[in-house]
Design a protein around this motif. Structure first.
Motif, PDB file in Angstrom:
ATOM      1  N   HIS A  37      -4.637  40.710 -47.391  1.00 45.11           N
ATOM      2  CA  HIS A  37      -5.025  41.863 -47.637  1.00 45.11           C
ATOM      3  C   HIS A  37      -4.554  42.531 -47.587  1.00 45.11           C
ATOM      4  CE1 HIS A  37      -6.534  40.379 -43.166  1.00 45.11           C
ATOM      5  NE2 HIS A  37      -6.265  41.627 -43.083  1.00 45.11           N
ATOM      6  N   ASP A  38      -2.937  43.099 -46.348  1.00 44.99           N
ATOM      7  CA  ASP A  38      -2.313  44.082 -46.131  1.00 44.99           C
ATOM      8  C   ASP A  38      -2.748  44.842 -44.912  1.00 44.99           C
ATOM      9  OD1 ASP A  38       0.120  45.299 -46.566  1.00 44.99           O
ATOM     10  OD2 ASP A  38      -0.794  46.871 -47.902  1.00 44.99           O
TER      11      ASP A  38
ATOM     12  N   GLU B 204       0.288  36.781 -54.365  1.00 45.06           N
ATOM     13  CA  GLU B 204       1.425  37.322 -54.650  1.00 45.06           C
ATOM     14  C   GLU B 204       1.962  36.955 -52.895  1.00 45.06           C
ATOM     15  OE1 GLU B 204       1.828  41.915 -54.052  1.00 45.06           O
ATOM     16  OE2 GLU B 204       1.080  41.294 -55.704  1.00 45.06           O
TER      17      GLU B 204
ATOM     18  N   ARG C 114      -3.978  38.798 -55.492  1.00 44.32           N
ATOM     19  CA  ARG C 114      -3.405  39.647 -54.036  1.00 44.32           C
ATOM     20  C   ARG C 114      -2.598  37.875 -53.891  1.00 44.32           C
ATOM     21  NH1 ARG C 114      -0.221  42.987 -51.344  1.00 44.32           N
ATOM     22  NH2 ARG C 114      -0.080  42.063 -48.840  1.00 44.32           N
TER      23      ARG C 114
ATOM     24  N   ASP D 124      -9.570  41.508 -57.443  1.00 43.64           N
ATOM     25  CA  ASP D 124      -8.086  41.664 -56.338  1.00 43.64           C
ATOM     26  C   ASP D 124      -7.515  40.173 -55.504  1.00 43.64           C
ATOM     27  OD1 ASP D 124      -8.381  44.486 -57.943  1.00 43.64           O
ATOM     28  OD2 ASP D 124      -8.665  45.357 -56.179  1.00 43.64           O
TER      29      ASP D 124
END
Lengths: 280, 315
Positions: free
Chosen positions: B155-156, B121, B118, B114
């Motif tokens: 990690h938002d 992104e 991410r 992930d």
């Protein structure tokens, strides 16, 4: 410009923190160290001393009449580990000196500590990387040597009275790795330059060894060997593998001195990391 | 996830000491969702507040709570939900940008797979193209700032702490960075704390500000209320000696500062220009110019820090 519209998208899969948070720290530290060709070369060279005891085993297995001329017993493993101690020191001199110093220099430590990584995770991760480097030249080849000894000379090594040998090899390898690793880390955390850290690491261990030798010979101090981690390792090694000789201090004291040294070094590292966390 | 209704962070009667020195003194306030500007001169306590929030420092007294978690008890839980962009250099030697951002995600508790996807992104989001495969130490200052923003976002987090994010950027790079930050701040449920000396940056992004000085909160509130309404501040020019009028204004509880060709008068709550006209008539002063002043954040900031001493000096 990208051909698409870059928008910020949310990530909705947050997982609970796991207990092995030190693992990514250790893995990346090791990966960075092993990207250096010199370290790979050193690692290969560190296995070359294995040829000598393996040669001895082979000769004694093939030509039993030469057995009285060669020492092929538990001491073979002890002597091999003594040599590997210095090669472990070399590995950490080049591979362990920058483990923390580089993070201090580039601000990388803040990257770790501002994440879901505690000081303990960080120190454990770096320690694990240093231990892995050292064990690769102590435990791995000595375990192989033990297996070869059993394979070549089962009558000599596969006996009930030598059942302690495999655990002893593991314990001594771990002790060597622990002492060398914490020494490298404590030097690495006290400076921002890997080169200075390396020099300090070498000077610390060899300097203390020299000091204990001088004190032992000039002042006849029985406790002098406890001053040097390398000397204490030799005492513990001789107690485990022989030869049995009258040591100036009991091996228990040497072991305690080593554990005290490792604890003090780790405390310094944690304290130094804490100060970075607060001041950076 | 984020509690959209309440503030993300609250701190009450918070005091933090460095030895005998008080860095924060009985500070109370909150960070609601949205963009908050944290302002103050050097040594005001901004960084101390952020470090206490992240669990690096333990409060001497008072309490702080982030996402209903106590950073002293559960610092890792809090840090997992915070993205921090530090002011100084923050890179790992030998890492490419893609590796470093993915690693940052992993350190925040993301699974490795992930974290890698991410990372790409958010690197797309900060417009770091093929350069992501280069080592970070070879980057320009602007690119390093983008990598730091990507690391803060990977990690938002529910709350972004940005410490001088436009430091060292050229005007174009600064504008691009502000657009990225504004975009993130516009997302519902995401909080953003922007600590900066560049008041224009704060003004263009934040809807709340907190001004700290010498360890105290000296001003806090929505930016729209602090910089307006126009009734509160007026630019005034007076013919002749204005001493009597200014003394009367002070007696009525108004503050004022001296400008290049006049005065800026700040009325208290429920006061207005009518008071000015009445006082001028009473003391015989001739007003030549009265115009509502549009306060900028800089005015608010300077007033919060300096108005008392300015008034003291002038009288």
């Amino acid at each position: 410009m990208p051909i698409y519209d870059a928008v910020y998208r949310r990530y909705q899969a947050r997982a609970p923190l796991h207990a092995w948070r030190f693992w990514p720290v250790a893995r990346e530290a090791l990966r960075q160290v092993l990207l250096r060709r010199m370290l790979i070369l050193l690692l290969v060279l560190s296995w070359l001393p294995l040829l000598y005891p393996v040669g001895q085993l082979f000769i004694v297995a093939r030509m039993p009449q030469l057995a009285p001329l060669l020492t092929v017993d538990a001491r073979l493993l002890g002597d091999f580990l003594s040599v590997q101690t210095y090669l472990g020191l070399l590995m950490l001199l080049f591979g362990g000196a920058g483990l923390i110093a580089n993070d201090l220099n580039s601000g990388g430590m803040l990257l770790y500590l501002s994440r879901a990584v505690s000081r303990r995770d960080y120190v454990m991760g770096k320690l694990a990387a240093a231990l892995a480097l050292t064990l690769s030249v102590t435990l791995a080849p000595s375990a192989l040597l033990y297996v070869l000894a059993v394979a070549f000379l089962p009558a000599r090594f596969l006996r009930w009275d030598l059942v302690w040998l495999a655990p002893a090899v593991s314990a001594q390898s771990l002790l060597i790795a622990l002492v060398l690793s914490v020494s490298a880390l404590v030097c690495s955390c006290l400076t921002r330059r890997a080169a200075i850290s390396g020099i300090a690491f070498f000077a610390l261990l060899m300097g203390l060894d020299l000091a204990q030798a001088l004190l032992s010979s000039s002042l006849r101090l029985d406790a002098a060997p406890l001053l040097s981690p390398l000397s204490s390792l030799r005492i513990v090694g001789r107690a485990l593998f022989g030869p049995a000789s009258a040591e100036p201090v009991h091996w228990i004291w040497a072991l305690l001195a080593l554990l005290l040294f490792a604890s003090a070094a780790l405390a310094i590292v944690r304290r130094r990391v804490r100060s970075v966390e607060v001041v950076a | 996830m984020t509690n959209a209704a309440g503030p993300l962070v609250t701190f009450h009667d918070l005091s933090v000491n460095y030895g005998d020195a008080k860095a924060l003194s009985s500070v109370s306030g909150s960070f609601p969702a949205g963009a908050i500007g944290l302002l103050g001169p050097n040594g005001a306590g901004k960084t101390t507040l952020l470090k206490t929030l992240m669990g690096f420092l333990a409060p001497h007294s008072g309490r702080v709570s982030a996402f209903e978690l106590d950073p002293v008890v559960n610092p890792l839980g809090v840090r997992q939900r915070i993205g921090y962009l530090p002011e100084g250099d923050c890179q790992l030697m030998g890492f490419t940008a893609a590796e470093q951002v993915a690693f940052a995600g992993e350190l925040s508790g993301m699974p490795r797979g992930d974290a890698i996807s991410r990372a790409h992104e958010v690197l797309d989001y900060v417009a770091l193209g093929e350069a992501r495969y280069r080592r970070v130490e070879t980057f320009s200052t602007g690119m390093k700032q983008r990598v730091k923003l990507a690391m803060a976002l990977v990690h938002d987090p529910d709350l972004l702490l940005l410490d001088e994010p436009t430091n060292g950027l050229d005007p174009k790079g600064r504008d691009e960075m502000l657009v990225l930050i504004r975009n993130v701040a516009a997302r519902p449920g995401v909080g953003l704390v922007l600590s900066s000396h560049l008041l224009h940056d704060v003004e263009s992004i934040c809807d709340h500000v907190i001004v700290l000085n010498q360890g105290h909160v000296v001003l806090a509130g929505p930016l729209g209320e602090l910089t307006g309404p126009p009734r509160r501040a007026f630019d005034v020019r007076v013919k002749g000696d204005a001493t009597a009028l200014l003394t009367d204004l002070k007696d009525e509880g108004c503050a004022w500062t001296q400008g290049e060709d006049g005065y800026r008068v700040f009325f208290a709550e429920a006061q207005g220009p009518e008071l000015l006209f009445r006082l001028a008539r009473d003391c015989g002063a001739q007003l030549r110019h009265v115009r509502p002043a549009l306060e900028t954040l800089e005015d608010v900031f300077l007033r919060a820090l300096c108005v008392t001493s300015e008034v003291g000096k002038a009288t």
